[in-house]
Design a protein around this motif. Structure first.
Motif, mmCIF file in Angstrom:
data_model
loop_
_atom_site.group_PDB
_atom_site.id
_atom_site.type_symbol
_atom_site.label_atom_id
_atom_site.label_comp_id
_atom_site.label_asym_id
_atom_site.label_seq_id
_atom_site.Cartn_x
_atom_site.Cartn_y
_atom_site.Cartn_z
ATOM 1 N N PRO A 219 55.707 81.845 30.266
ATOM 2 C CA PRO A 219 55.234 82.229 31.596
ATOM 3 C C PRO A 219 54.865 83.708 31.720
ATOM 4 C CG PRO A 219 57.616 81.879 31.612
ATOM 5 C CD PRO A 219 57.118 81.403 30.280
ATOM 6 N N GLY A 220 55.464 84.579 30.884
ATOM 7 C CA GLY A 220 55.113 86.001 30.923
ATOM 8 C C GLY A 220 55.820 86.772 32.035
ATOM 9 N N TYR B 120 54.448 85.339 37.462
ATOM 10 C CA TYR B 120 53.738 84.564 38.497
ATOM 11 C C TYR B 120 53.570 83.097 38.143
ATOM 12 C CZ TYR B 120 52.153 89.350 39.231
ATOM 13 O OH TYR B 120 52.112 90.699 39.412
ATOM 14 N N GLN B 121 53.453 82.809 36.849
ATOM 15 C CA GLN B 121 52.913 81.500 36.498
ATOM 16 C C GLN B 121 53.726 80.304 37.010
ATOM 17 O OE1 GLN B 121 51.839 80.705 32.304
ATOM 18 N NE2 GLN B 121 49.982 79.853 33.204
ATOM 19 N N VAL C 155 60.474 73.799 34.545
ATOM 20 C CA VAL C 155 61.239 74.524 33.530
ATOM 21 C C VAL C 155 60.301 75.559 32.913
ATOM 22 C CG1 VAL C 155 62.494 74.353 31.346
ATOM 23 C CG2 VAL C 155 62.569 72.449 32.961
ATOM 24 N N ALA C 156 60.711 76.818 32.916
ATOM 25 C CA ALA C 156 59.929 77.843 32.226
ATOM 26 C C ALA C 156 60.648 78.145 30.914
ATOM 27 C CB ALA C 156 59.843 79.094 33.092
ATOM 28 N N ALA C 157 59.914 78.177 29.814
ATOM 29 C CA ALA C 157 60.538 78.422 28.508
ATOM 30 C C ALA C 157 59.778 79.537 27.816
ATOM 31 C CB ALA C 157 60.501 77.159 27.661
ATOM 32 N N ASP C 158 60.486 80.559 27.402
ATOM 33 C CA ASP C 158 59.817 81.716 26.800
ATOM 34 C C ASP C 158 60.652 82.233 25.639
ATOM 35 O OD1 ASP C 158 57.445 83.730 28.102
ATOM 36 O OD2 ASP C 158 58.719 84.591 26.521
#
Ligand SMILES: C[S@@+](CC[C@H](N)C(=O)[O-])C[C@H]1O[C@@H](n2cnc3c(N)ncnc32)[C@H](O)[C@@H]1O
Length: 464
Positions: free
Chosen positions: A245-246, A264-265, A287-290
């Protein structure tokens, strides 16, 4: 990947940051590495690239360690951009990084010039006085604890990466020189070669992992989701994975450090899904995964404390930039389904995310998409923008196989990378291309092409 105007989006040699340890300790899903059997659909592709059942384990281990090193390098890149541009710790004027790179290289003697740009290691070159002064002031500023999120992160980075206080300024000066070499190669050298854009792409596949993000990526995803909605008005999306997502910590240009860093994403995807009628807030989990624990940690905090998103187009408003009507329409509506809006001047506004929206964001995960996948039920939608340019073809094939494994039958994957390897492997992965759209963001007076991007939609086959 965004194109037009050459606008391409933008490690375990030292202890992992504490923030990362925190995020990893809270990780909830089971994270798995792919086995040779998991990779049956792309085994012949892997074999052609020298990977076998005997070597897979080592390849995954080495790639994982290399990616961890690239996270560290990317963080240090952002630190250099902060050192050059921030006005928090100094009254000196900001220094534009690409211009600084040009001035540094052009100040070198012709022989030193070639060695600097093409040699295997980075030679010592004199750092301009204005840069040295900024570095000294930054190091002093980062001595005590700082309450703003950006400075707190950079303080921790500096203190972890360079534990000896006495060597910090010199270490930062070396990082400055490393980053300037990369920037000069990317902005001035590569575009001028016969291979041009291909050389820039090659640089991306080796560079540090940037966390830069901009709301233009949200426009691309919105366009892809609108296509999906038009094709299947009754489709419902409940479980979503946003890969990479950054976080806008300190971009290469236009650092705005009066506002806290934002990711933001996940919010933009949420808003697009709800506004298009593909999802309902009460029934949605994102779910955001980074790979970067800093991004994960930020999003975990945002879930408990919904952010005020300061939205501004990365392009700004000028006489030479004319936004497309579709982009302007997107910006006008952006965020209205997930919170309350306060309009600013030009292309600026603030969205205060609501508590209900924040509930839809489940705890983020630290994940290397090239070497790992999440266990558990499949996702209805996976979004991955401006992350694939950082991977070579083999890494991209591994990443796509992990994404395919996490997508439920009938689920959809959206990305913006038009690369041949995806055409080669996605059908074998049961995730064929289905739709693509060219998205015009703006036209720029005097430029040969508009500032534009593409969005690609794949659907997981249901009979495998
Ligand atoms: C350039 S940013 C793009 C952010 C956002 N997707 C956008 O389009 O604005 C790339 C993001 O991908 C993440 N990333 C890079 N390599 C990754 C990997 N191997 N696994 C997971 N995330 C990765 C970076 O940490 C960063 O947050």
């Amino acid at each position: 990947m965004r194109h037009g105007l050459g606008a391409i989006p933008r490690p375990l040699a030292f202890p992992i940051l504490l923030v990362g340890a925190l995020a990893a300790a809270q990780s909830s899903s089971s994270i798995q590495r792919p086995t040779w059997r998991d990779l049956v659909p792309i085994q012949s592709y892997l074999a052609r690239h020298g990977v076998s059942s005997d070597t897979l384990h080592d390849v995954i281990d080495r790639t994982h360690a290399k990616n961890a090193a690239r996270v560290r390098e990317g963080d240090l890149d952002h630190l250099v951009f902060y050192a050059l541009q921030s006005t928090r710790f100094t009254t000196r004027p900001p220094i534009e990084p690409a211009l600084s790179a040009k001035a540094l290289v052009e100040s070198l003697h012709p022989e030193a010039h070639a060695a600097f740009l093409t040699g295997p290691s980075i030679p010592d070159v004199p750092v301009p006085a204005a840069v040295r002064s900024r570095i000294a002031e930054l190091v002093t500023y980062l001595g005590p604890q700082r309450s703003d999120e950006r400075a707190a992160f950079f303080r921790q980075l500096v203190h972890t990466a360079f534990p000896a206080a006495r060597g910090r300024e010199a270490a930062l000066a070396r990082e400055y020189v490393r980053v300037m070499r990369f920037l000069y190669r990317k902005e001035f050298l590569a575009p001028a070669t016969a291979r041009g854009t291909s050389d820039v792409h090659d640089l991306y596949r080796e560079r540090g992992l940037s966390t830069d993000t901009a709301i233009e990526a949200g426009f691309v995803v919105h366009t892809g989701l609108a296509v999906l909605q038009a094709l299947e008005p009754t489709r419902r999306v409940r479980r979503v994975l946003v890969v990479g997502p950054g976080l806008d910590l300190a971009p290469r240009t236009g650092l705005l450090d009066d506002a806290s860093p934002q990711s933001y994403q996940p919010w933009a995807v949420m808003d697009a899904l709800v506004s298009l009628g593909l999802s309902q807030l009460g029934d949605l989990s994102i779910v955001a995964a980074d790979i970067n624990p800093r991004v994960v940690d930020h999003l975990r905090r945002a879930r408990g404390s919904p952010p005020a998103l300061r939205l501004a187009s990365a392009l700004g408003v000028s006489d030479t930039v004319v936004m497309s009507p579709d982009y302007l329409d997107y910006f006008t509506r952006l965020g209205r389904t997930i919170g309350s809006e306060t309009r600013g001047a030009g292309l600026r506004k603030v969205i205060q995310v609501s508590v209900d929206s924040a509930r839809a964001l489940v705890p983020a995960e630290t994940l290397d998409i090239v070497t790992e996948r999440l266990g558990g039920p499949g996702f209805d939608l996976v979004v991955a923008t401006n992350i694939f340019p950082y991977f070579n073809d083999l890494e991209l094939a591994l990443a796509m196989s992990n994404i395919a494994a996490m997508t439920r039958p009938g689920g959809v994957v959206l990305h913006n990378e038009g690369r041949a390897v995806l055409g080669e492997i996605t059908t074998d992965l049961g995730l064929p291309f289905e739709q693509a759209r060219y998205v015009t963001i703006a036209t720029i007076r005097g430029a040969t092409a508009p500032l534009a991007d593409s969005v690609f939609l794949h659907r997981k086959v249901t009979t495998r």
